[in-house]
Design a protein around this motif. Sequence first.
Motif, PDB file in Angstrom:
ATOM      1  N   ALA A  85       7.539   5.060   2.422  1.00  0.00           N
ATOM      2  CA  ALA A  85       6.504   4.384   3.196  1.00  0.00           C
ATOM      3  C   ALA A  85       6.055   3.150   2.431  1.00  0.00           C
ATOM      4  O   ALA A  85       6.160   3.113   1.203  1.00  0.00           O
ATOM      5  CB  ALA A  85       5.313   5.316   3.393  1.00  0.00           C
ATOM      6  N   GLU A  86       5.570   2.169   3.176  1.00  0.00           N
ATOM      7  CA  GLU A  86       4.872   1.050   2.538  1.00  0.00           C
ATOM      8  C   GLU A  86       3.398   1.335   2.770  1.00  0.00           C
ATOM      9  O   GLU A  86       2.881   1.158   3.873  1.00  0.00           O
ATOM     10  CB  GLU A  86       5.302  -0.282   3.162  1.00  0.00           C
ATOM     11  CG  GLU A  86       4.618  -1.471   2.513  1.00  0.00           C
ATOM     12  CD  GLU A  86       5.109  -2.810   3.050  1.00  0.00           C
ATOM     13  OE1 GLU A  86       5.878  -2.831   4.029  1.00  0.00           O
ATOM     14  OE2 GLU A  86       4.704  -3.837   2.489  1.00  0.00           O
ATOM     15  N   ILE A  87       2.770   1.834   1.735  1.00  0.00           N
ATOM     16  CA  ILE A  87       1.427   2.418   1.856  1.00  0.00           C
ATOM     17  C   ILE A  87       0.372   1.327   1.709  1.00  0.00           C
ATOM     18  O   ILE A  87       0.220   0.736   0.627  1.00  0.00           O
ATOM     19  CB  ILE A  87       1.210   3.482   0.758  1.00  0.00           C
ATOM     20  CG1 ILE A  87       2.370   4.494   0.749  1.00  0.00           C
ATOM     21  CG2 ILE A  87      -0.135   4.156   0.924  1.00  0.00           C
ATOM     22  CD1 ILE A  87       2.465   5.286  -0.558  1.00  0.00           C
ATOM     23  N   TYR A  88      -0.345   1.072   2.789  1.00  0.00           N
ATOM     24  CA  TYR A  88      -1.367   0.021   2.759  1.00  0.00           C
ATOM     25  C   TYR A  88      -2.598   0.538   2.018  1.00  0.00           C
ATOM     26  O   TYR A  88      -3.069   1.646   2.274  1.00  0.00           O
ATOM     27  CB  TYR A  88      -1.731  -0.393   4.186  1.00  0.00           C
ATOM     28  CG  TYR A  88      -2.623  -1.599   4.231  1.00  0.00           C
ATOM     29  CD1 TYR A  88      -2.132  -2.852   3.870  1.00  0.00           C
ATOM     30  CD2 TYR A  88      -3.950  -1.499   4.637  1.00  0.00           C
ATOM     31  CE1 TYR A  88      -2.952  -3.971   3.904  1.00  0.00           C
ATOM     32  CE2 TYR A  88      -4.774  -2.609   4.678  1.00  0.00           C
ATOM     33  CZ  TYR A  88      -4.267  -3.842   4.309  1.00  0.00           C
ATOM     34  OH  TYR A  88      -5.069  -4.953   4.340  1.00  0.00           O
ATOM     35  N   LEU A  89      -3.068  -0.308   1.109  1.00  0.00           N
ATOM     36  CA  LEU A  89      -4.152   0.122   0.233  1.00  0.00           C
ATOM     37  C   LEU A  89      -5.515  -0.111   0.890  1.00  0.00           C
ATOM     38  O   LEU A  89      -5.944  -1.256   1.053  1.00  0.00           O
ATOM     39  CB  LEU A  89      -4.051  -0.666  -1.078  1.00  0.00           C
ATOM     40  CG  LEU A  89      -4.691  -0.011  -2.278  1.00  0.00           C
ATOM     41  CD1 LEU A  89      -4.034   1.310  -2.615  1.00  0.00           C
ATOM     42  CD2 LEU A  89      -4.618  -0.939  -3.476  1.00  0.00           C
ATOM     43  N   VAL A  90      -6.147   0.973   1.304  1.00  0.00           N
ATOM     44  CA  VAL A  90      -7.540   0.927   1.784  1.00  0.00           C
ATOM     45  C   VAL A  90      -8.296   2.048   1.083  1.00  0.00           C
ATOM     46  O   VAL A  90      -7.709   3.051   0.684  1.00  0.00           O
ATOM     47  CB  VAL A  90      -7.692   1.140   3.315  1.00  0.00           C
ATOM     48  CG1 VAL A  90      -7.357  -0.098   4.080  1.00  0.00           C
ATOM     49  CG2 VAL A  90      -6.878   2.315   3.801  1.00  0.00           C
ATOM     50  N   ASN A  91      -9.622   1.866   1.016  1.00  0.00           N
ATOM     51  CA  ASN A  91     -10.464   2.842   0.318  1.00  0.00           C
ATOM     52  C   ASN A  91     -10.205   4.284   0.725  1.00  0.00           C
ATOM     53  O   ASN A  91     -10.165   5.179  -0.106  1.00  0.00           O
ATOM     54  CB  ASN A  91     -11.932   2.528   0.624  1.00  0.00           C
ATOM     55  CG  ASN A  91     -12.478   1.570  -0.415  1.00  0.00           C
ATOM     56  OD1 ASN A  91     -12.311   1.822  -1.600  1.00  0.00           O
ATOM     57  ND2 ASN A  91     -13.079   0.489   0.020  1.00  0.00           N
ATOM     58  N   SER A  92     -10.030   4.490   2.046  1.00  0.00           N
ATOM     59  CA  SER A  92      -9.948   5.875   2.535  1.00  0.00           C
ATOM     60  C   SER A  92      -8.656   6.580   2.130  1.00  0.00           C
ATOM     61  O   SER A  92      -8.520   7.776   2.353  1.00  0.00           O
ATOM     62  CB  SER A  92     -10.148   5.934   4.047  1.00  0.00           C
ATOM     63  OG  SER A  92      -9.685   4.775   4.647  1.00  0.00           O
ATOM     64  N   LEU A  93      -7.745   5.858   1.530  1.00  0.00           N
ATOM     65  CA  LEU A  93      -6.506   6.481   1.044  1.00  0.00           C
ATOM     66  C   LEU A  93      -6.831   7.580   0.018  1.00  0.00           C
ATOM     67  O   LEU A  93      -6.083   8.541  -0.148  1.00  0.00           O
ATOM     68  CB  LEU A  93      -5.641   5.390   0.398  1.00  0.00           C
ATOM     69  CG  LEU A  93      -4.151   5.650   0.230  1.00  0.00           C
ATOM     70  CD1 LEU A  93      -3.482   5.966   1.547  1.00  0.00           C
ATOM     71  CD2 LEU A  93      -3.490   4.428  -0.406  1.00  0.00           C
TER      72      LEU A  93
END
Length: 245
Positions: A85-93
Amino acid sequence: MIDLHTHILPGIDDGSPDSGISVEMMEMMIAQNVDTVVATPHYYCLDCSPAEHAEKAKGAYRRFLEAWQETHGEDARLPEMRFGAEIYLVNSLENVSDPELLKISGSDLMLFELPFSGFHGWMPRLVDLVAGKAGGRPVFAHIDRYLGMLRSGDLEELEEVPRAAFQFNSDAFKNRKALKYMYSLIKRGKTVFWASDCHGARHRAPDLGETLPELKKAVSKKFSSEIFDAIEERQYSLLGKDRQI
Ligand SMILES: [Fe+2]
């Protein structure tokens, strides 16, 4: 040659829109001697869980495989496929369960995409946290695309993330700023990956097999060919493979 970052799976993100285009993309990769294709569809934790993402990817791969076999026959040779996956970095991760399902199959690697909106100190900390939870090794996707935005202190913070690797897109192989940063990482023994980040068969098409020899030429002006070989060997070994020559 490994293409570590691709959007070849059909109808799952803004990459290949359908199986026919995915088949064309795969044909191009084979013609360019890519022997390992890593499918890395975008992952947004606000849209679905890692388990749902993996299911979607599996379904998309099945559709691709059917189209591939229809076009080329059941015994047609395919490069080894890996899934991640190309994991998008957001706080809720931070709150996502089962992040290990986002690792590139057969490896510890996890591809993280930084937002383009600006750098914040929580970003490297979150990457470390999520990768740590998953027992993964973080790879920063297309680091070349952020070089205009990140200050050297920001890059240092990313480099301090334990075991972090840095992925460069093939369209940056002639970009002097990107090359300069790549050389500095290589000199300091950091792990680098190359990838096409392909999204289609015309626009943002697979081109790693065409651009990598040019990069090799450029690198050879700075470093011995052994260094290039060592980088490739390391890339294969991080995917749990022997390098194919
Ligand atoms: Fe991508």
